[in-house]
Design a protein around this motif. Sequence first.
Motif, PDB file in Angstrom:
ATOM      1  N   UNK A   1       0.825  -1.213   0.000  1.00 27.28           N
ATOM      2  CA  UNK A   1       0.000   0.000   0.000  1.00 27.28           C
ATOM      3  C   UNK A   1       0.856   1.260   0.000  1.00 27.28           C
ATOM      4  N   UNK A   2       1.975   1.223   0.738  1.00 26.55           N
ATOM      5  CA  UNK A   2       2.855   2.394   0.807  1.00 26.55           C
ATOM      6  C   UNK A   2       3.454   2.694  -0.567  1.00 26.55           C
ATOM      7  N   UNK A   3       3.944   1.646  -1.265  1.00 23.29           N
ATOM      8  CA  UNK A   3       4.532   1.860  -2.588  1.00 23.29           C
ATOM      9  C   UNK A   3       3.466   2.295  -3.591  1.00 23.29           C
ATOM     10  N   UNK A   4       2.289   1.683  -3.562  1.00 25.38           N
ATOM     11  CA  UNK A   4       1.216   2.110  -4.470  1.00 25.38           C
ATOM     12  C   UNK A   4       0.850   3.570  -4.232  1.00 25.38           C
ATOM     13  N   UNK A   5       0.806   3.973  -2.971  1.00 25.55           N
ATOM     14  CA  UNK A   5       0.514   5.374  -2.643  1.00 25.55           C
ATOM     15  C   UNK A   5       1.585   6.313  -3.162  1.00 25.55           C
ATOM     16  N   UNK A   6       2.857   5.913  -2.999  1.00 24.92           N
ATOM     17  CA  UNK A   6       3.945   6.771  -3.466  1.00 24.92           C
ATOM     18  C   UNK A   6       3.955   6.873  -4.992  1.00 24.92           C
ATOM     19  N   UNK A   7       3.748   5.746  -5.680  1.00 22.08           N
ATOM     20  CA  UNK A   7       3.700   5.782  -7.149  1.00 22.08           C
ATOM     21  C   UNK A   7       2.520   6.609  -7.659  1.00 22.08           C
ATOM     22  N   UNK A   8       1.437   6.649  -6.902  1.00 16.37           N
ATOM     23  CA  UNK A   8       0.254   7.431  -7.274  1.00 16.37           C
ATOM     24  C   UNK A   8       0.435   8.918  -6.996  1.00 16.37           C
ATOM     25  N   UNK A   9       1.388   9.266  -6.124  1.00 20.77           N
ATOM     26  CA  UNK A   9       1.582  10.650  -5.707  1.00 20.77           C
ATOM     27  C   UNK A   9       2.229  11.489  -6.803  1.00 20.77           C
ATOM     28  N   UNK A  10       2.321  12.798  -6.547  1.00 21.16           N
ATOM     29  CA  UNK A  10       2.944  13.716  -7.499  1.00 21.16           C
ATOM     30  C   UNK A  10       4.435  13.445  -7.687  1.00 21.16           C
ATOM     31  N   UNK A  11       5.088  12.735  -6.748  1.00 17.47           N
ATOM     32  CA  UNK A  11       6.490  12.348  -6.937  1.00 17.47           C
ATOM     33  C   UNK A  11       6.644  11.489  -8.181  1.00 17.47           C
ATOM     34  N   UNK A  12       5.602  10.718  -8.488  1.00 12.63           N
ATOM     35  CA  UNK A  12       5.647   9.828  -9.643  1.00 12.63           C
ATOM     36  C   UNK A  12       4.545  10.196 -10.643  1.00 12.63           C
ATOM     37  N   UNK A  13       3.423   9.496 -10.628  1.00 11.26           N
ATOM     38  CA  UNK A  13       2.438   9.628 -11.710  1.00 11.26           C
ATOM     39  C   UNK A  13       1.316  10.631 -11.458  1.00 11.26           C
ATOM     40  N   UNK A  14       1.224  11.221 -10.266  1.00  7.58           N
ATOM     41  CA  UNK A  14       0.224  12.261 -10.006  1.00  7.58           C
ATOM     42  C   UNK A  14      -1.175  11.847 -10.428  1.00  7.58           C
ATOM     43  N   UNK A  15      -1.584  10.658 -10.016  1.00  8.35           N
ATOM     44  CA  UNK A  15      -2.816  10.047 -10.503  1.00  8.35           C
ATOM     45  C   UNK A  15      -4.076  10.842 -10.141  1.00  8.35           C
ATOM     46  N   UNK A  16      -4.060  11.587  -9.056  1.00  9.83           N
ATOM     47  CA  UNK A  16      -5.239  12.395  -8.697  1.00  9.83           C
ATOM     48  C   UNK A  16      -5.582  13.378  -9.821  1.00  9.83           C
ATOM     49  N   UNK A  17      -4.570  13.899 -10.489  1.00 13.12           N
ATOM     50  CA  UNK A  17      -4.781  14.875 -11.569  1.00 13.12           C
ATOM     51  C   UNK A  17      -4.593  14.298 -12.965  1.00 13.12           C
ATOM     52  N   UNK A  18      -4.032  13.089 -13.045  1.00 18.72           N
ATOM     53  CA  UNK A  18      -3.730  12.475 -14.344  1.00 18.72           C
ATOM     54  C   UNK A  18      -4.186  11.015 -14.307  1.00 18.72           C
TER      55      UNK A  18
END
Length: 188
Positions: free
Chosen positions: A87-104
Amino acid sequence: MKTRLKSLFLAIAVVATTSTFAQKKEIKTSESTINWTGKKVTGSHTGTLKLSKGFLVFDGDNITGGEFVVDMTSLAVTDLEAGKGKEKLEGHLSSDDFFGIANHKNAKLVVTKTKKTDKGYTVAGDLTIKGKTNPIKFILAVNGGTASTTLKVDRTKYDIKYGSGSFFDNLGDKAINDEFELAVSLKM
């Protein structure tokens, strides 16, 4: 007048019988797979993504185009177990540090050019990740109702620089490779 109509119908008939028409083949998203691998100095992580929609355009037996949309919200880590960092890695990959999934929420590939080769097709396209579009090339093999490829993507071209030794000094064993790999199998 009759002669003109006959000539028009004859011209239409000739064009219809000598032309090939492009055929759009929808991808069966539930049967298709996208597996990713990201590497770092101390190892690697693997996971999956899901295709939202996609199609290839054929002119006879030749691929002439296509478009694919990946659901980035489906990003999953497969090499870690729940409660053990997954869950921690999925959260980090989803964050703006990586793929910024909330906006993309989606990534997209638009095929711009293809060339048939003995290995399948050399495909050129425009890949959009995190709102940034860059050209990409890869080999696509087609076997019956399946098309497959393995391609490498340089994440830094999409403003994903976290842990990149190309942009940050003294990362040591915390450095993450700039390229990640996608293994894609498409069912038509």
